[in-house]
Enzyme design. Structure first.
Site, PDB file in Angstrom:
ATOM      1  N   ALA A  53       0.949  -1.226   0.157  1.00  0.00           N
ATOM      2  CA  ALA A  53       0.048  -0.139   0.024  1.00  0.00           C
ATOM      3  C   ALA A  53       0.733   1.298  -0.125  1.00  0.00           C
ATOM      4  CB  ALA A  53      -0.857   0.157   1.257  1.00  0.00           C
ATOM      5  N   PHE A  54       2.055   1.211   0.729  1.00  0.00           N
ATOM      6  CA  PHE A  54       2.742   2.326   0.612  1.00  0.00           C
ATOM      7  C   PHE A  54       3.402   2.967  -0.523  1.00  0.00           C
ATOM      8  CE2 PHE A  54       6.791   4.536   1.751  1.00  0.00           C
ATOM      9  CZ  PHE A  54       6.516   5.391   2.688  1.00  0.00           C
ATOM     10  N   GLU A  55       3.494   1.772  -1.700  1.00  0.00           N
ATOM     11  CA  GLU A  55       3.698   2.016  -3.102  1.00  0.00           C
ATOM     12  C   GLU A  55       2.462   2.795  -3.770  1.00  0.00           C
ATOM     13  OE1 GLU A  55       5.162  -0.558  -1.344  1.00  0.00           O
ATOM     14  OE2 GLU A  55       6.986   0.642  -0.986  1.00  0.00           O
ATOM     15  N   VAL A  78      -4.398  -2.733   4.472  1.00  0.00           N
ATOM     16  CA  VAL A  78      -3.223  -2.610   5.487  1.00  0.00           C
ATOM     17  C   VAL A  78      -4.049  -3.221   6.809  1.00  0.00           C
ATOM     18  CG1 VAL A  78      -1.915  -1.182   6.613  1.00  0.00           C
ATOM     19  CG2 VAL A  78      -2.776  -0.734   4.270  1.00  0.00           C
ATOM     20  N   THR A  83       3.210  -3.552  15.358  1.00  0.00           N
ATOM     21  CA  THR A  83       3.846  -2.318  15.620  1.00  0.00           C
ATOM     22  C   THR A  83       3.406  -1.102  14.959  1.00  0.00           C
ATOM     23  OG1 THR A  83       5.334  -2.505  13.470  1.00  0.00           O
ATOM     24  CG2 THR A  83       6.085  -3.842  15.279  1.00  0.00           C
ATOM     25  N   HIS A  85       4.299   0.088  12.524  1.00  0.00           N
ATOM     26  CA  HIS A  85       4.241   0.371  11.098  1.00  0.00           C
ATOM     27  C   HIS A  85       2.848   0.568  10.190  1.00  0.00           C
ATOM     28  CE1 HIS A  85       6.611  -0.792   7.409  1.00  0.00           C
ATOM     29  NE2 HIS A  85       5.672  -1.575   6.794  1.00  0.00           N
ATOM     30  N   ARG A 124     -14.896  -7.703   4.389  1.00  0.00           N
ATOM     31  CA  ARG A 124     -15.008  -6.584   3.331  1.00  0.00           C
ATOM     32  C   ARG A 124     -14.519  -6.803   2.217  1.00  0.00           C
ATOM     33  NH1 ARG A 124     -15.023  -5.327   8.340  1.00  0.00           N
ATOM     34  NH2 ARG A 124     -15.896  -3.448   9.242  1.00  0.00           N
TER      35      ARG A 124
HETATM   36  N1  INI Z   1       1.534  -3.146   2.900  1.00  0.00           N
HETATM   37  C1  INI Z   1       0.464  -3.326   2.859  1.00  0.00           C
HETATM   38  O1  INI Z   1      -0.046  -3.314   1.728  1.00  0.00           O
HETATM   39  N2  INI Z   1      -0.354  -3.921   3.962  1.00  0.00           N
HETATM   40  C2  INI Z   1       0.085  -4.015   5.202  1.00  0.00           C
HETATM   41  O2  INI Z   1      -0.611  -4.486   6.055  1.00  0.00           O
HETATM   42  C3  INI Z   1       1.410  -3.687   5.329  1.00  0.00           C
HETATM   43  N3  INI Z   1       2.114  -4.002   6.457  1.00  0.00           N
HETATM   44  O3  INI Z   1       1.461  -4.181   7.492  1.00  0.00           O
HETATM   45  O4  INI Z   1       3.301  -4.293   6.770  1.00  0.00           O
HETATM   46  C4  INI Z   1       2.313  -3.455   4.266  1.00  0.00           C
HETATM   47  N4  INI Z   1       3.418  -3.162   4.396  1.00  0.00           N
HETATM   48  C5  INI Z   1       4.586  -2.966   3.181  1.00  0.00           C
HETATM   49  C6  INI Z   1       4.496  -1.656   2.772  1.00  0.00           C
HETATM   50  O5  INI Z   1       3.273  -1.247   2.017  1.00  0.00           O
HETATM   51  C7  INI Z   1       5.668  -1.483   1.643  1.00  0.00           C
HETATM   52  O6  INI Z   1       5.404  -2.152   0.516  1.00  0.00           O
HETATM   53  C8  INI Z   1       7.099  -1.775   2.274  1.00  0.00           C
HETATM   54  O7  INI Z   1       7.291  -0.981   3.593  1.00  0.00           O
HETATM   55  C9  INI Z   1       8.131  -1.378   1.108  1.00  0.00           C
HETATM   56  O8  INI Z   1       8.118   0.183   0.914  1.00  0.00           O
END
Ligand code: INI
Length: 146
Positions: A53-55, A78, A83, A85, A124
């Site tokens: 999701a971060f990307e 997510v 943590t 994170h 969901r």
């Molecule tokens: N990415 C998700 O899409 N969902 C999550 O729950 C998640 N957790 O919990 O860590 C997650 N982490 C990875 C993140 O999105 C990045 O891909 C990674 O940090 C590399 O940049």
């Protein structure tokens, strides 16, 4: 249900994250099925996978900048871990999607689940029952008509 003034032209891009793909896959399936129901054939939908999701925001921004893309749907899950994170990923993903939408003036649909548990996410992302991917498709169609 309200009748939407759905555009018959234009394309929709979908960004979907591989992380927790046991959730993002059913979100994507329902999203695609709903778009097809509304008359969007395959040529008008492009799907891009990203690691997590971060990307999503960067890929969504790049896609929204394309002339032929009218809306971007973002799908992922997510799920809270042990943590901090979770908060960082969920908050930055949401902020990035909104930024990308306002920067480009294109609808950016937030179909990324942020849940405390796997069970909440699965509830969901159901095939026959509630599915946020399906909702995201409808939101995109509605926003494209504005
Ligand atoms: N990415 C998700 O899409 N969902 C999550 O729950 C998640 N957790 O919990 O860590 C997650 N982490 C990875 C993140 O999105 C990045 O891909 C990674 O940090 C590399 O940049």
């Amino acid at each position: 249900m309200a009748v939407l003034n759905i555009k018959k032209t234009g394309t929709i891009a979908i960004v979907v994250s591989r992380f927790n793909d046991f959730i993002s896959k059913p979100l994507l399936a329902a999203c695609l099925a709903e778009l097809k129901k509304a008359g969007f054939d395959d040529e008008r939908i492009s799907t891009v996978w990203v690691p997590g999701a971060f990307e999503i925001p960067l890929a969504a921004l790049k896609l929204a900048k394309k002339k032929d893309v009218d809306a971007v749907i973002c799908l992922g899950a997510v799920i809270r871990g042990q943590t901090y994170h979770f908060e960082v990923v969920a908050n930055e993903a949401a902020r990035g999607m909104m930024d990308a939408s306002l920067l480009t003036g294109k609808p950016m649909i937030m179909g990324v689940l942020t849940t405390d548990t796997v069970d909440q996410a699965q509830k969901r992302a159901q095939d026959k029952g509630p599915n946020k991917g399906r909702d995201a498709a409808r939101a995109a169609l509605e926003m494209m008509a504005i």
